[in-house]
Write an enzyme that holds these catalytic residues in place. Structure first.
Site, mmCIF file in Angstrom:
data_model
loop_
_atom_site.group_PDB
_atom_site.id
_atom_site.type_symbol
_atom_site.label_atom_id
_atom_site.label_comp_id
_atom_site.label_asym_id
_atom_site.label_seq_id
_atom_site.Cartn_x
_atom_site.Cartn_y
_atom_site.Cartn_z
ATOM 1 N N GLU A 155 0.802 -1.237 0.000
ATOM 2 C CA GLU A 155 0.000 0.000 0.000
ATOM 3 C C GLU A 155 0.829 1.278 0.000
ATOM 4 O O GLU A 155 0.625 2.161 0.832
ATOM 5 C CB GLU A 155 -0.952 -0.023 1.204
ATOM 6 C CG GLU A 155 -1.870 -1.236 1.173
ATOM 7 C CD GLU A 155 -2.761 -1.360 2.408
ATOM 8 O OE1 GLU A 155 -2.662 -0.513 3.308
ATOM 9 O OE2 GLU A 155 -3.547 -2.310 2.469
ATOM 10 N N ASN A 211 1.907 -5.347 -3.040
ATOM 11 C CA ASN A 211 0.509 -5.625 -2.735
ATOM 12 C C ASN A 211 -0.235 -4.318 -2.476
ATOM 13 O O ASN A 211 0.264 -3.459 -1.745
ATOM 14 C CB ASN A 211 0.475 -6.515 -1.469
ATOM 15 C CG ASN A 211 -0.884 -7.101 -1.159
ATOM 16 O OD1 ASN A 211 -1.476 -7.755 -2.010
ATOM 17 N ND2 ASN A 211 -1.381 -6.881 0.049
ATOM 18 N N HIS A 250 -10.509 -5.833 -2.558
ATOM 19 C CA HIS A 250 -11.546 -5.525 -1.558
ATOM 20 C C HIS A 250 -12.675 -4.810 -2.289
ATOM 21 O O HIS A 250 -12.618 -3.610 -2.526
ATOM 22 C CB HIS A 250 -10.985 -4.600 -0.467
ATOM 23 C CG HIS A 250 -10.049 -5.268 0.482
ATOM 24 N ND1 HIS A 250 -10.459 -6.258 1.350
ATOM 25 C CD2 HIS A 250 -8.735 -5.085 0.714
ATOM 26 C CE1 HIS A 250 -9.422 -6.659 2.078
ATOM 27 N NE2 HIS A 250 -8.357 -5.974 1.703
ATOM 28 N N GLU A 254 -6.730 -10.425 -1.115
ATOM 29 C CA GLU A 254 -7.524 -10.143 0.094
ATOM 30 C C GLU A 254 -8.995 -9.993 -0.255
ATOM 31 O O GLU A 254 -9.662 -9.051 0.181
ATOM 32 C CB GLU A 254 -7.009 -8.863 0.779
ATOM 33 C CG GLU A 254 -5.526 -8.894 1.119
ATOM 34 C CD GLU A 254 -5.036 -7.636 1.819
ATOM 35 O OE1 GLU A 254 -5.858 -6.821 2.270
ATOM 36 O OE2 GLU A 254 -3.801 -7.479 1.919
ATOM 37 N N ASP A 306 -12.815 -9.698 -0.646
ATOM 38 C CA ASP A 306 -14.124 -9.685 0.011
ATOM 39 C C ASP A 306 -15.045 -8.791 -0.818
ATOM 40 O O ASP A 306 -14.573 -7.923 -1.547
ATOM 41 C CB ASP A 306 -14.075 -9.286 1.489
ATOM 42 C CG ASP A 306 -13.209 -8.073 1.786
ATOM 43 O OD1 ASP A 306 -12.964 -7.268 0.866
ATOM 44 O OD2 ASP A 306 -12.803 -7.914 2.943
#
Ligand code: G3I
Length: 460
Positions: A140, A180, A217, A246, A248
Site C-alpha cells: 500500500e 501488494n 476488496h 484479500e 471480500d
C-alpha cells in the site's frame, strides 16, 4: 450386451475451493487469525477448503518486531505451523508498510528508519527462509491518484521500495517477492497506473520483483470493474505473476465473486485467489457480510458460484514442451543416479514443462527425452528431486490436487512412497500420482488410488 466401462473418476468436479483451484494449477487461500485457531468450526472449514494461508495480522511489523532488534514469531509461527501441518502453503504479509508499525519504528525517520526497515526485512525473512511461497514485501505505498503515499518510509527517499525488494531477494532467494495494494483493480484508475509504471520501471532496471497482489476488496463502496481482467493481463505482461490477495465483496454478490474468479482463471499468470477471512463474522468488515461462509459456518451462494467457476475451468492444457536443447535428445540417458518416471499406460515420462525451474510449475506427461527436466532422484527421505534442489510437490492433499515442482522443504507433501505395485503415493495425502489420459501434456495430479494403469509408473 453392452459392456460397462468404468471411467476413472479423476475428472469429477472437485468438492472444495482448494482442490477446484488446483485443477488449473492455482491455489485458493484465506487469511487466518491466530486468535481463532481454537475455534473448531473455523479450523474445520479452513482446513478443508483452502490450500494457501495468509496471516491476517501476525506477520506485520508490529507483531514480529515489537522492540527494535527483538523479534517475536510466536503468533506467526502458530499460523505457519497450523497451515503447513495441513499441507497448505503460506504467503507472508507484510514486511514494509506505513501502517501497523511498532511504536519505536513510527518515531524514526531518515537514515535510521531506512536501516530499521532493512534490518526488519532481514530479521523476519531469515526466520522464514525457504519456507514461504510469497512475501508481500511492500504494501500500500501509493495514493489514489497514482503518486506515492506520503509515509515515513517514503520520506526516507523515493528509492525505499526498490531497496526493500533488493534486500528481500538477498535475504531469501527462494520466495517470490510481491508488491501488494488495494484499489488497483480498475485499469483506468490513477493508482493502478501508478503501480503499473513502478513495476514496469523495476523490470526495466532489474529490480527484483516477481508478483503483484491485487487485494480485491470490493467492499466499502468498491465493486468489480468490467476491465479487471485487462488489469490482470496488463500486469502479467510485464513478466510478473498476479494474485487476488484479500478478496471480500459487499453482501457477497455472486456475480462479482464469479466474475473475479473467472477473470483470474482467464489469465495464465494469475496464480491464485485468497479471501480475507473464513466466515462473515471473521471479516474486518463483518457488517457487509462479504465472505463465502456465514457466521454459522454455512456455505453461502457466493461459495457455490466460486466453486462452479473453478470447476468449469477444469484442468488446463499446457502447450507442448519444446525439447529445449539443440541436437537430438538421447532417448534413455539420464544424469547420474537419476531415473525417469514412466507411466505404465502411456509409456510417457513425468516432465517439467519447458524445463522450467520455477516453483509451482505443474508436471505433465511427455515423450521421454532423457533430459534434465525428466530426471528424478528418489532420496532416502522419500523426496523425488529434479535439478538438484526442486522436489515433486503436491499442491494440496485432496483429490485432484496439482503435482508440481517446488523448492525442497522437507515437508510431507514432498514425500512419496514408491510402491512395488507401481503406484507412487503421497505421504501426506495417501493418494496416488494419477494422470487423466496418455497424451503429451496430460497433467499429473493426486487422486484416490484405484488400481488402474493410469496410476502406475516405473522408475528406470
Ligand atoms: O487484538 C487487538 C485487541 O486485543 C484489542 O482489544 C483491539 C482494540 O481495538 O484491537 C485488536 O487488534 C486489532 C486487530 O485488527 C485484530 O483484530 C487492531 O486494532 C486492528 O487495527 C486490526 O485490524 C487489521 C487491519 O488490517 C489493520 O490495518 C485487520 O484485522 C486486518 O484484516 C487488516 O488487514 C488489511 C491488510 O493487512 C492490508 N490490506 C487491507 C486489509 C484490511 O484493512
Amino acid at each position: 450386451m453392452g459392456v460397462v466401462v468404468v471411467m476413472p473418476e479423476a475428472n469429477a468436479a472437485a468438492g472444495t475451493l482448494g482442490a477446484a483451484a488446483a485443477q488449473s494449477g492455482r491455489y485458493f487461500g484465506t487469511a487466518i487469525a491466530a486468535g481463532r485457531l481454537g475455534d473448531s468450526t473455523y479450523t474445520t472449514i479452513a482446513g478443508r477448503e483452502f490450500n494457501m494461508v495468509t496471516a491476517e495480522n501476525e506477520m506485520k511489523p508490529d507483531a514480529t518486531e515489537p522492540q527494535r532488534g527483538q523479534f517475536n514469531f510466536s503468533s506467526s509461527d502458530q499460523i505457519y505451523n497450523w497451515a503447513t501441518q495441513r499441507g497448505m502453503k503460506v504467503r507472508g504479509h507484510t514486511l514494509a508498510w506505513h501502517a501497523q508499525q511498532p511504536g519505536w519504528m513510527q518515531s524514526l525517520s531518515g537514515s535510521s528508519l531506512r536501516q530499521a526497515m532493512i534490518d526488519h526485512i532481514n530479521g523476519v525473512m531469515a526466520h522464514y527462509k525457504g519456507k514461504l511461497a510469497y512475501w508481500d514485501v511492500v504494501n500500500e505505498a501509493f495514493n489514489e491518484d497514482g503518486s506515492r503515499r506520503q509515509s515515513n518510509l517514503q520520506a526516507t527517499g523515493n528509492d525505499w521500495i526498490e531497496v526493500a525488494f533488493r534486500t528481500a531477494r538477498t535475504a531469501d532467494p527462494s520466495v517470490k517477492l510481491c508488491y501488494n495494494d488495494y484499489n488497483i483493480e480498475n485499469w483506468s484508475y490513477g493508482k493502478t497506473q501508478g503501480v503499473y509504471n513502478m513495476i514496469r520501471d523495476f523490470k526495466s532496471r532489474g529490480v527484483p520483483i516477481d508478483c503483484v497482489g491485487l487485494q480485491t476488496h470490493f467492499t466499502g463502496g468498491s465493486s468489480l470493474p468490467s476491465n479487471f481482467q485487462t488489469t490482470l493481463t496488463s500486469f502479467a505482461s510485464l513478466g510478473v505473476d498476479v494474485a487476488l490477495t484479500e478478496v471480500d465483496v459487499t453482501n457477497a454478490s455472486t456475480t462479482q465473486y464469479a466474475g473475479l474468479t473467472q477473470a483470474c482463471l482467464n489469465v495464465p499468470r494469475c496464480v491464485g485467489i485468497t479471501v480475507w477471512g473464513v466466515r462473515d463474522s471473521d471479516s474486518w468488515r463483518s457488517s457487509e457480510n462479504p465472505l463465502l461462509f456465514d457466521g454459522g459456518g454455512n456455505k453461502k451462494a457466493a461459495y457455490t458460484s466460486v466453486l462452479n467457476a473453478l470447476n468449469a475451468a477444469g484442468p488446463v492444457t499446457p502447450s507442448p514442451t519444446p525439447s529445449g536443447g539443440t541436437g537430438s535428445p538421447s532417448p534413455s540417458a539420464t544424469p547420474g543416479g537419476a531415473k525417469r518416471i514412466i507411466g505404465a499406460q502411456s509409456g510417457r515420462c513425468i516432465d517439467v514443462p519447458n524445463a522450467s525451474q520455477n516453483n509451482g510449475t505443474r508436471v505433465q506427461l511427455y515423450d521421454c527425452n532423457g533430459q534434465a527436466n525428466q530426471a528424478w532422484t528418489l532420496t532416502s527421505s522419500k523426496q523425488l528431486t529434479v535439478y538438484g534442489s526442486k522436489c515433486l510437490d503436491a499442491a494440496g492433499s485432496g483429490n485432484a490436487s496439482a503435482v508440481q515442482i517446488y523448492s525442497c522443504n522437507g515437508q510431507a507433501n514432498q514425500q512419496w512412497n514408491v510402491n512395488s505395485n507401481g503406484t507412487i503415493t503421497g505421504v501426506q495425502s495417501g493418494r496416488c500420482l494419477d494422470v487423466w489420459g496418455t497424451g503429451n501434456g496430460q497433467q499429473v495430479q493426486i487422486y484416490d488410488c484405484n488400481g488402474q494403469a493410469n496410476q502406475r509408473f516405473s522408475l528406470n
